[in-house]
Each structure stands twice: as structure tokens, then as C-alpha cells.
Motif scaffolding. Structure first.
Motif, PDB file in Angstrom:
ATOM      1  N   GLY A  33       0.806  -1.229   0.000  1.00  0.00           N
ATOM      2  CA  GLY A  33       0.000   0.000   0.000  1.00  0.00           C
ATOM      3  C   GLY A  33       0.830   1.265   0.000  1.00  0.00           C
ATOM      4  O   GLY A  33       0.338   2.336   0.334  1.00  0.00           O
ATOM      5  N   ALA A  34       2.096   1.136  -0.384  1.00  0.00           N
ATOM      6  CA  ALA A  34       2.984   2.296  -0.300  1.00  0.00           C
ATOM      7  C   ALA A  34       3.418   2.812  -1.672  1.00  0.00           C
ATOM      8  O   ALA A  34       4.228   3.718  -1.761  1.00  0.00           O
ATOM      9  CB  ALA A  34       4.220   1.950   0.532  1.00  0.00           C
ATOM     10  N   VAL A  82      -0.662   2.087   3.829  1.00  0.00           N
ATOM     11  CA  VAL A  82       0.250   1.414   4.741  1.00  0.00           C
ATOM     12  C   VAL A  82      -0.489   0.990   6.010  1.00  0.00           C
ATOM     13  O   VAL A  82      -0.247  -0.087   6.550  1.00  0.00           O
ATOM     14  CB  VAL A  82       1.445   2.340   5.074  1.00  0.00           C
ATOM     15  CG1 VAL A  82       2.308   1.761   6.171  1.00  0.00           C
ATOM     16  CG2 VAL A  82       2.274   2.587   3.823  1.00  0.00           C
ATOM     17  N   ALA A  83      -1.430   1.843   6.442  1.00  0.00           N
ATOM     18  CA  ALA A  83      -2.200   1.502   7.643  1.00  0.00           C
ATOM     19  C   ALA A  83      -2.977   0.199   7.423  1.00  0.00           C
ATOM     20  O   ALA A  83      -3.027  -0.669   8.296  1.00  0.00           O
ATOM     21  CB  ALA A  83      -3.150   2.639   8.001  1.00  0.00           C
ATOM     22  N   ASP A  84      -3.572   0.031   6.221  1.00  0.00           N
ATOM     23  CA  ASP A  84      -4.274  -1.215   5.884  1.00  0.00           C
ATOM     24  C   ASP A  84      -3.311  -2.404   5.974  1.00  0.00           C
ATOM     25  O   ASP A  84      -3.660  -3.463   6.494  1.00  0.00           O
ATOM     26  CB  ASP A  84      -4.799  -1.181   4.436  1.00  0.00           C
ATOM     27  CG  ASP A  84      -6.008  -0.256   4.283  1.00  0.00           C
ATOM     28  OD1 ASP A  84      -6.524   0.215   5.321  1.00  0.00           O
ATOM     29  OD2 ASP A  84      -6.402  -0.014   3.128  1.00  0.00           O
ATOM     30  N   ALA A 133      -7.996  -9.560   0.011  1.00  0.00           N
ATOM     31  CA  ALA A 133      -7.557  -8.405   0.799  1.00  0.00           C
ATOM     32  C   ALA A 133      -7.515  -7.171  -0.080  1.00  0.00           C
ATOM     33  O   ALA A 133      -7.148  -7.252  -1.245  1.00  0.00           O
ATOM     34  CB  ALA A 133      -6.170  -8.684   1.367  1.00  0.00           C
ATOM     35  N   ARG A 134      -7.942  -6.066   0.457  1.00  0.00           N
ATOM     36  CA  ARG A 134      -7.776  -4.814  -0.286  1.00  0.00           C
ATOM     37  C   ARG A 134      -6.920  -3.872   0.546  1.00  0.00           C
ATOM     38  O   ARG A 134      -7.349  -3.365   1.573  1.00  0.00           O
ATOM     39  CB  ARG A 134      -9.134  -4.175  -0.603  1.00  0.00           C
ATOM     40  CG  ARG A 134      -9.616  -4.603  -1.976  1.00  0.00           C
ATOM     41  CD  ARG A 134     -10.793  -3.816  -2.476  1.00  0.00           C
ATOM     42  NE  ARG A 134     -10.468  -2.478  -2.950  1.00  0.00           N
ATOM     43  CZ  ARG A 134      -9.747  -2.180  -4.029  1.00  0.00           C
ATOM     44  NH1 ARG A 134      -9.209  -3.136  -4.743  1.00  0.00           N
ATOM     45  NH2 ARG A 134      -9.564  -0.937  -4.394  1.00  0.00           N
ATOM     46  N   ALA A 166      -3.304  -5.633   8.392  1.00  0.00           N
ATOM     47  CA  ALA A 166      -3.402  -6.998   7.860  1.00  0.00           C
ATOM     48  C   ALA A 166      -2.223  -7.866   8.301  1.00  0.00           C
ATOM     49  O   ALA A 166      -2.074  -8.994   7.850  1.00  0.00           O
ATOM     50  CB  ALA A 166      -3.485  -6.949   6.334  1.00  0.00           C
ATOM     51  N   GLY A 167      -1.355  -7.327   9.149  1.00  0.00           N
ATOM     52  CA  GLY A 167      -0.243  -8.129   9.671  1.00  0.00           C
ATOM     53  C   GLY A 167       1.023  -8.068   8.840  1.00  0.00           C
ATOM     54  O   GLY A 167       1.892  -8.918   8.954  1.00  0.00           O
ATOM     55  N   MET A 168       1.123  -7.045   7.982  1.00  0.00           N
ATOM     56  CA  MET A 168       2.323  -6.937   7.149  1.00  0.00           C
ATOM     57  C   MET A 168       3.293  -5.910   7.717  1.00  0.00           C
ATOM     58  O   MET A 168       2.899  -4.976   8.403  1.00  0.00           O
ATOM     59  CB  MET A 168       1.945  -6.494   5.731  1.00  0.00           C
ATOM     60  CG  MET A 168       1.096  -7.485   4.977  1.00  0.00           C
ATOM     61  SD  MET A 168       0.429  -6.714   3.489  1.00  0.00           S
ATOM     62  CE  MET A 168       1.594  -7.276   2.286  1.00  0.00           C
ATOM     63  N   ALA A 169       4.561  -6.095   7.399  1.00  0.00           N
ATOM     64  CA  ALA A 169       5.580  -5.100   7.734  1.00  0.00           C
ATOM     65  C   ALA A 169       6.560  -5.043   6.579  1.00  0.00           C
ATOM     66  O   ALA A 169       6.790  -6.048   5.901  1.00  0.00           O
ATOM     67  CB  ALA A 169       6.304  -5.485   9.015  1.00  0.00           C
TER      68      ALA A 169
END
Ligand SMILES: Nc1ncnc2c1ncn2[C@@H]1O[C@H](COP(=O)(O)OP(=O)(O)OP(=O)(O)O)[C@@H](O)[C@H]1O
Ligand SMILES: [Mg+2]
Length: 503
Positions: free
Chosen positions: A308-309, A330-332, A325-326, A336-339
Motif C-alpha cells: 500500500g505504499a 500502509v495503515a491497511d 484483501a484490499r 493486515a499483519g504486514m511489515a
């Protein structure tokens, strides 16, 4: 007689003795590599030499061609023929190549800048460094490798006798490294001395005539290239034998956590161009999936878009834990458990004036605050944990991140994202600029995370790293995922072949 002698150089910062009695001797017309772990003092020593830290802020002696020198400023050092190209590039994006080369030393006649003369001279210098571009091109339009060449042209235009390059190839492509090597060899034959800082041993051994190793702010040894080898330099750097570079442990991949089908991404400015033409892959719990490819193959665009960046439009199917997933921001992605550990720590990873502890907890304020109030003790506890686990070299948790050495800044970025406790950890060039010892710690940490069930997606331009750490390897070429390989069948050759569009 040496072209340069630095004797007993000692330099302290509040709470840190960065250099204690360092000696460095460089002959005329040699390439002298300066090696050492992150925080060993390499950049600090070069900042002393180049006048950035003026005389009086350190003790010790500098001699150029046998003459003692004191530099009150960068200009002073430049007058003595010393120029530095810093670890982080420092050109002005809004100005042209020519303006940048002659910034502060524009040819002037009766108070008027002689633009014709400036651009003609700039064109000459570009020719010398093999950059075939018009000198009136804005710097913003250049890639990192090209900017590096402009920096070199700029340094040479000052009639440099001692050229310092602080990790010049950290972000260069293979062909750019090739060009740089050619230029350095040419400079050597013209009698220019180069001091070359790099964490990449193959490069050091290819280019350098002699090598000085620093450890903890002290000179450990200066050796002739022909009387030493890779393993010896590494063990001098880390102070112990390092037999194995990649700790491979068996992983047990579980269910698919991220599934991507026919993913396409359009260029953020040129809306009719695709940066990702087609990508489909699956990432499983408890595995490391490597992504290899040449610079510009679209790897960073792919992962930053999934995170999302990336600003360009994206289409295709993304599933996380089996569900569509949509991710629009970055907040989304974090939710969703991503880094994402980015490759560019300066622009995307850290707030440099803020301290280590704040940078660590920044992405996960939720864990250290309640009702919007930050719990100091919690913040300190987490900050301490990651400094300890990653062996980050910092005077304290209150130290501004911007004063850490390059590699230690990267460790703070990694700590920040580990703290968000991700299920999907994306790492874009995670060990760029990191020394061999610290790399090993990061690899161990990746293995521990994988054991706990984290799924890691790792982009790396260092093929030994991709081969050494991944369970499976995806190869990208020109915006397309072209091949998937099991690590047991992959070699540097098979990866390169796929990455360059061969079959
Ligand atoms: N401006 C500063 N203020 C405080 N401490 C500093 C400053 N600059 C450097 N240091 C400290 O001095 C030590 C040496 O840092 P230096 O940047 O010279 O390391 P380096 O060898 O270049 O490492 P790297 O390979 O990571 O770039 C580190 O402990 C660093 O945190
Ligand atoms: Mg440095």
C-alpha cells in the motif's frame, strides 16, 4: 613518503569514543580500502580527513605529501586536494548536473556566472567519468548510479589528489559498478589516491591495492592485497573466526498466508506504463521466499505496491490467509499483519532527528500507549529489547537515529518493524550497508522469526544472500515474475540467466 598520513587520530562524541588513536597511511596512486564493522569509525575518520570535522574537534595529525595540515573546513581540505563522496548522496535534486558540479565554484567574470563556460566544462567532466548525458539535465531525473558518477565528476573538477568514496556501490547495479571500477583504475594510473569504503569483499579484493581494517575505533592492520584474503579481513573486522556466512536451518513451510494472482501495477506518473506486468506467487507460513532480479526489474515496486505504499494503480488478486484483501494504504497493510523493511532507510525508514527508542516504537504506538498516552517504561523496554537482539551500537536509547552509523540505522529500521509483530515480513535489501558480522545476526533473527511462523519475503541483489537464506527463489525480469526455483536447484548462473531474460 606517503600521499597521506593520519597519525593517532582520536575523536569523541558525547558518550562515544568513535576513534581512538587511528593510523592510516596511503601511498600515491593506490586504491586503499577501509574495512570494518558498522560503527567501527570509517565514516568518522573520513569526515576528519575531509574537513567536515574541523581541526580542533579531534586530536592527532594529518600529513599530505609529508606536510602537516590542519583543515578548518571542507573548502580547506579541497584546496589540499582532498574530496569526499559521502555514504548518502548529497546532490541538489532541483538543479542541473552542471550546476551541481560547480556549486560554490562557478566560473565568474565581473560578478557574472559564465554559464556557457560552466556547461562546457561540465560536459568535459561527464565525458571523463563516462556519463553520456547533457549537463543541463536536472539531477532529479538521474538514477542513483548516475548521481554517483556526477559526484565523482564534481570531485574531480576540484583537482582532487585524494578521493574518498564512502560505500559508493551500496546502491549500484552490476554495470554501474563496472563503470566505477574502470574510472578508479584510470584515476590510479593518473596518480590519484582513492580511499574506498565497502562492505563487499569481492569488490575490495578486485579494486584495492591495500586494505586497512578498523575495529572499535582502532587500526587493527594494514595489509597488502596480495598477502591477505577475504577470510582474514573478515576475521580481523569482527575479531573472531567466521566460518559460515549463512546460517541455514531447516524450515517447515505451512499454509499459504499471501497469495498474489496476475498482479499488475501501473507507473505512478506515466499512467499508461506498467511497472509490474504480471506477477503471481504464493508465500507460506514459516518460509523465506527470496526475490532476485536486476535493478529496475520492478521488485521494489511490487512489494511496496502490495504494502500500500506505491502510488501507481494496481490490479489483480491479493489474498491474505485465504481471504481477499484490499490494501490501499500502509495503515491497511499493518492492520493486515504486514511489515516492510525498506531499502532506503533515510527516506522511508527513519525519522533521523528522533531518538532510537521513538523510531523503534513509531510504527506500533498502540503497543506502548493507552488512550493516546505513551507509556515511557514500555517504550524503553521495547527499545532495549531490539537494541540487545540486533546488537545495535548506540550510546543510549535517547541517541538521535541520525547520529548512528549507517548499518546501525538499518538495524533500528528492522527493530521497528519486528516490533509490529508481523505475520508477513517483507524485507527490501535488508542487509544493504550492513557488515558481515551484523548480517549474520540478522540472518539468525530471520530464522528465529520463521520458526515462530512468520512468512518472510526478501528482496536481495546479493545472489549469495538469496541463495544462502531463501527456501524458494522468485526471479523477476522487466516487471514480470519469470521463474521460481527451489534453493537446492538454484545457482548464481540459473538466477542470472532468468534475470537477464535468458531461458
Ligand atoms: N555525529 C555523531 N554524534 C554521535 N555519535 C556519532 C556521530 N557520528 C558517528 N557517531 C558514532 O561513532 C561511531 C562510529 O561511527 P561511523 O559512522 O564512523 O561508523 P562506520 O564505520 O562508518 O559504520 P557503517 O559501516 O555502519 O557506516 C558509532 O558508534 C557512531 O554511532
Ligand atoms: Mg559509515
Amino acid at each position: 613518503m606517503y600521499a597521506l598520513e593520519m597519525n593517532h587520530i582520536t575523536k569523541e562524541f558525547p558518550g562515544v569514543k568513535a576513534l581512538s588513536g587511528v593510523n592510516l597511511k596511503v601511498r600515491q596512486g593506490e586504491i586503499h580500502a577501509l574495512c570494518g564493522e558498522n560503527g567501527a569509525g570509517k565514516s568518522t575518520l573520513m569526515k576528519v580527513l575531509s574537513g567536515l570535522y574541523p581541526s580542533g574537534t579531534y586530536t592527532g595529525e594529518i600529513k599530505v605529501d609529508g606536510e602537516p595540515k590542519t583543515f578548518a573546513s571542507i573548502t580547506d581540505a579541497e584546496r589540499a586536494g582532498i574530496a569526499i563522496i559521502h555514504q548518502e548522496l548529497a546532490l541538489v535534486k532541483e538543479m542541473t548536473i552542471g550546476e551541481n558540479i560547480f556549486l560554490g565554484s562557478e566560473p565568474v567574470k565581473r560578478g557574472v556566472i559564465q554559464w556557457d563556460q560552466l556547461y562546457r566544462a561540465a560536459a568535459d567532466w561527464l565525458e571523463r567519468v563516462g556519463l553520456h548525458m547533457s549537463p543541463d539535465t536536472p539531477i532529479g531525473n538521474l538514477g542513483i548510479g548516475q548521481q554517483q558518477l556526477v559526484e565523482i565528476a564534481k570531485a574531480l573538477s576540484k583537482h582532487t589528489r585524494i578521493l574518498i568514496l564512502d560505500e559508493p556501490t551500496a546502491a549500484l547495479t552490476e554495470s554501474e559498478v563496472e563503470i566505477l571500477a574502470g574510472i578508479l583504475n584510470q584515476l590510479r594510473s593518473q596518480g590519484v589516491s582513492c580511499i574506498y569504503i565497502s562492505h563487499k569483499m569481492p569488490e575490495v579484493f578486485r579494486l584495492a591495492d591495500s586494505i586497512t581494517v578498523l575495529r572499535d575505533g582502532q587500526t587493527i592492520a594494514t595489509l597488502d592485497r596480495n598477502e591477505t584474503n577475504d577470510d582474514q579481513i573478515v576475521s580481523l573486522m569482527v575479531g573472531r573466526e567466521l566460518t559460515e556466512r549463512y546460517p541455514r536451518v531447516p524450515h517447515r513451510p505451512g499454509e499459504v498466508v499471501l497469495e498474489v494472482n496476475h498482479y499488475r501495477v501501473w507507473h505512478k506518473e506515466k499512467a499508461d506504463q506498467k511497472v509490474i506486468r504480471d506477477a503471481s506467487f504464493q508465500l507460506r507460513r514459516g518460509e523465506i521466499l527470496g526475490i532476485a532480479g536486476l535493478m529496475g526489474a520492478g521488485r521494489t515496486e511490487l512489494v511496496s505496491s502490495l504494502f500500500g505504499a506505491y502510488e501507481g494503480r494496481a490490479e489483480g488478486e491479493v489474498r491474505i490467509n485465504g481471504k481477499p484483501a484490499r490494501i490501499r494504504s500502509v495503515a491497511d497493510a499493518i492492520a493486515a499483519g504486514m511489515a516492510l523493511v525498506t531499502e532506503d532507510r533515510k527516506r522511508q525508514g527513519l525519522v533521523l532527528p528522533m531518538d532510537v527508542k521513538t523510531n523503534t516504537t513509531m510504527a506500533t504506538m498502540g503497543r506502548v500507549s493507552r488512550f493516546g498516552i505513551i507509556n515511557d517504561n514500555e517504550e524503553i523496554r521495547w527499545g532495549e529489547q531490539y537494541v540487545r537482539e540486533l546488537k545495535t551500537k548506540t550510546a543510549s536509547l535517547e541517541t538521535p537515529a541520525g547520529t548512528l552509523s549507517g548499518g546501525n540505522q538499518q538495524k533500528v529500521v528492522i527493530g521497528k518493524w519486528l516490533m509490529s509483530n508481523p505475520t508477513i515480513l517483507i524485507m527490501d535489501e535488508p542487509t544493504r550497508g550492513i557488515d558481515v558480522g551484523a548480517k549474520y545476526e540478522i540472518y539468525n533473527l530471520m530464522n528465529r522469526l520463521v520458526e515462530q511462523g512468520v512468512a518472510i519475503l526478501m528482496i536481495s541483489s546479493e545472489l549469495p544472500e538469496v541463495l544462502g537464506m531463501s527456501d524458494r527463489i522468485l526471479v523477476m525480469c522487466e516487471g514480470q515474475l519469470v521463474q521460481e526455483l527451489d534453493y537446492r536447484e538454484a545457482t548464481q548462473e540459473t538466477i542470472m540467466l532468468a534475470a537477464t531474460g535468458g531461458k
